[in-house]
Design a protein around this motif. Sequence first.
Motif, PDB file in Angstrom:
ATOM      1  N   MET A 192       0.859  -1.180   0.000  1.00 51.66           N
ATOM      2  CA  MET A 192       0.000   0.000   0.000  1.00 51.66           C
ATOM      3  C   MET A 192       0.892   1.225   0.000  1.00 51.66           C
ATOM      4  SD  MET A 192      -3.079   1.265   0.475  1.00 51.66           S
ATOM      5  CE  MET A 192      -3.548   2.919   0.803  1.00 51.66           C
ATOM      6  N   GLY A 193       0.670   2.087  -0.958  1.00 52.24           N
ATOM      7  CA  GLY A 193       1.471   3.288  -1.057  1.00 52.24           C
ATOM      8  C   GLY A 193       0.639   4.455  -1.542  1.00 52.24           C
ATOM      9  N   ILE A 194       1.341   5.538  -1.856  1.00 55.05           N
ATOM     10  CA  ILE A 194       0.683   6.758  -2.300  1.00 55.05           C
ATOM     11  C   ILE A 194      -0.056   6.533  -3.615  1.00 55.05           C
ATOM     12  CG2 ILE A 194       1.128   9.136  -3.023  1.00 55.05           C
ATOM     13  CD1 ILE A 194       3.514   9.117  -1.095  1.00 55.05           C
ATOM     14  N   ASP A 195       0.498   5.672  -4.471  1.00 51.49           N
ATOM     15  CA  ASP A 195      -0.118   5.427  -5.777  1.00 51.49           C
ATOM     16  C   ASP A 195      -1.447   4.688  -5.676  1.00 51.49           C
ATOM     17  OD1 ASP A 195       2.088   6.606  -6.919  1.00 51.49           O
ATOM     18  OD2 ASP A 195       3.137   4.698  -7.202  1.00 51.49           O
ATOM     19  N   ASP A 196      -1.726   4.049  -4.561  1.00 54.52           N
ATOM     20  CA  ASP A 196      -2.964   3.293  -4.394  1.00 54.52           C
ATOM     21  C   ASP A 196      -4.130   4.140  -3.894  1.00 54.52           C
ATOM     22  OD1 ASP A 196      -1.621   1.017  -5.153  1.00 54.52           O
ATOM     23  OD2 ASP A 196      -1.099   0.466  -3.095  1.00 54.52           O
ATOM     24  N   ILE A 197      -3.854   5.358  -3.461  1.00 54.48           N
ATOM     25  CA  ILE A 197      -4.907   6.182  -2.860  1.00 54.48           C
ATOM     26  C   ILE A 197      -5.966   6.560  -3.885  1.00 54.48           C
ATOM     27  CG2 ILE A 197      -5.393   8.407  -1.782  1.00 54.48           C
ATOM     28  CD1 ILE A 197      -2.696   8.178  -0.372  1.00 54.48           C
ATOM     29  N   ARG A 198      -5.548   7.116  -5.010  1.00 50.75           N
ATOM     30  CA  ARG A 198      -6.504   7.607  -6.008  1.00 50.75           C
ATOM     31  C   ARG A 198      -7.393   6.502  -6.580  1.00 50.75           C
ATOM     32  NH1 ARG A 198      -6.462  12.535  -8.681  1.00 50.75           N
ATOM     33  NH2 ARG A 198      -6.097  13.099  -6.540  1.00 50.75           N
ATOM     34  N   PRO A 199      -6.838   5.335  -6.999  1.00 51.21           N
ATOM     35  CA  PRO A 199      -7.743   4.290  -7.527  1.00 51.21           C
ATOM     36  C   PRO A 199      -8.745   3.771  -6.502  1.00 51.21           C
ATOM     37  CG  PRO A 199      -5.465   3.786  -8.086  1.00 51.21           C
ATOM     38  CD  PRO A 199      -5.448   4.973  -7.182  1.00 51.21           C
ATOM     39  N   LYS A 200      -8.324   3.680  -5.252  1.00 50.07           N
ATOM     40  CA  LYS A 200      -9.253   3.195  -4.228  1.00 50.07           C
ATOM     41  C   LYS A 200     -10.352   4.219  -3.955  1.00 50.07           C
ATOM     42  CE  LYS A 200      -6.277  -0.157  -2.088  1.00 50.07           C
ATOM     43  NZ  LYS A 200      -5.744  -0.718  -0.884  1.00 50.07           N
ATOM     44  N   ALA A 201     -10.005   5.492  -3.955  1.00 50.44           N
ATOM     45  CA  ALA A 201     -11.021   6.530  -3.759  1.00 50.44           C
ATOM     46  C   ALA A 201     -11.991   6.549  -4.930  1.00 50.44           C
ATOM     47  CB  ALA A 201     -10.353   7.891  -3.576  1.00 50.44           C
TER      48      ALA A 201
ATOM     49  N   ALA B 227      -7.553  11.859   2.107  1.00 43.25           N
ATOM     50  CA  ALA B 227      -6.343  11.224   1.573  1.00 43.25           C
ATOM     51  C   ALA B 227      -6.273  11.408   0.068  1.00 43.25           C
ATOM     52  CB  ALA B 227      -6.321   9.747   1.936  1.00 43.25           C
ATOM     53  N   ASP B 228      -7.415  11.348  -0.600  1.00 43.30           N
ATOM     54  CA  ASP B 228      -7.451  11.555  -2.050  1.00 43.30           C
ATOM     55  C   ASP B 228      -7.063  12.986  -2.400  1.00 43.30           C
ATOM     56  OD1 ASP B 228      -7.922  10.968  -4.742  1.00 43.30           O
ATOM     57  OD2 ASP B 228     -10.006  11.632  -4.602  1.00 43.30           O
ATOM     58  N   ARG B 229      -7.501  13.937  -1.573  1.00 42.09           N
ATOM     59  CA  ARG B 229      -7.164  15.333  -1.810  1.00 42.09           C
ATOM     60  C   ARG B 229      -5.663  15.584  -1.713  1.00 42.09           C
ATOM     61  NH1 ARG B 229     -11.910  17.130   0.234  1.00 42.09           N
ATOM     62  NH2 ARG B 229     -11.279  16.779   2.370  1.00 42.09           N
TER      63      ARG B 229
END
Length: 126
Positions: free
Chosen positions: A1-10, A57-59
Motif C-alpha cells: 500500500m502506497g501513495i499510488d494506491d490512494i486515487r484508484p481506491k477513492a 487522503a485523495d485530496r
Amino acid sequence: MGIDDIRPKADEIASLMAARFGGVRRGQQADLDSMLRRRGGALPRRLRRAARLLAEADRVAGQPKLARQVDFPQFERAYRALTGYLGPLGRRIRWQDGAARVAASVALGLLALVIAAGVVAWRRLA
C-alpha cells in the motif's frame, strides 16, 4: 500500500456509491469528494467518517509531501469497511439494471431497423 494506491481506491468507492445511491449522470465519473457532498448522508455515520478520511487522503494524494502523512493502516481499514458495505448489497439489482439497459438498446436498434426497412419498402411501392 502506497501513495499510488490512494486515487484508484477513492475512485472505486466513488463509483460504488454512484452505483448504489445514484447522483451521477450516465457516462460521468464523480470523485469521492463530490459523491460525499451529494449522497454522503445515505451512508451510516461510522462509514461517513471513513469516507471523509478517504476523501481527505485523495485530496492530498497529488502532493507527495502531504501524502506521506496519510495513516495507511487507517486508510486501508476505512477502504475495507466501505467496500464491504457498498459492494455486495444491491449486486443483483445492479446486474438486473444492466441487463435491462442492454435489452432496451437491442430493442431500440431492432425498432430502428424495422422502421428503416418499412420506409425503404414504402418508397419502392410508391
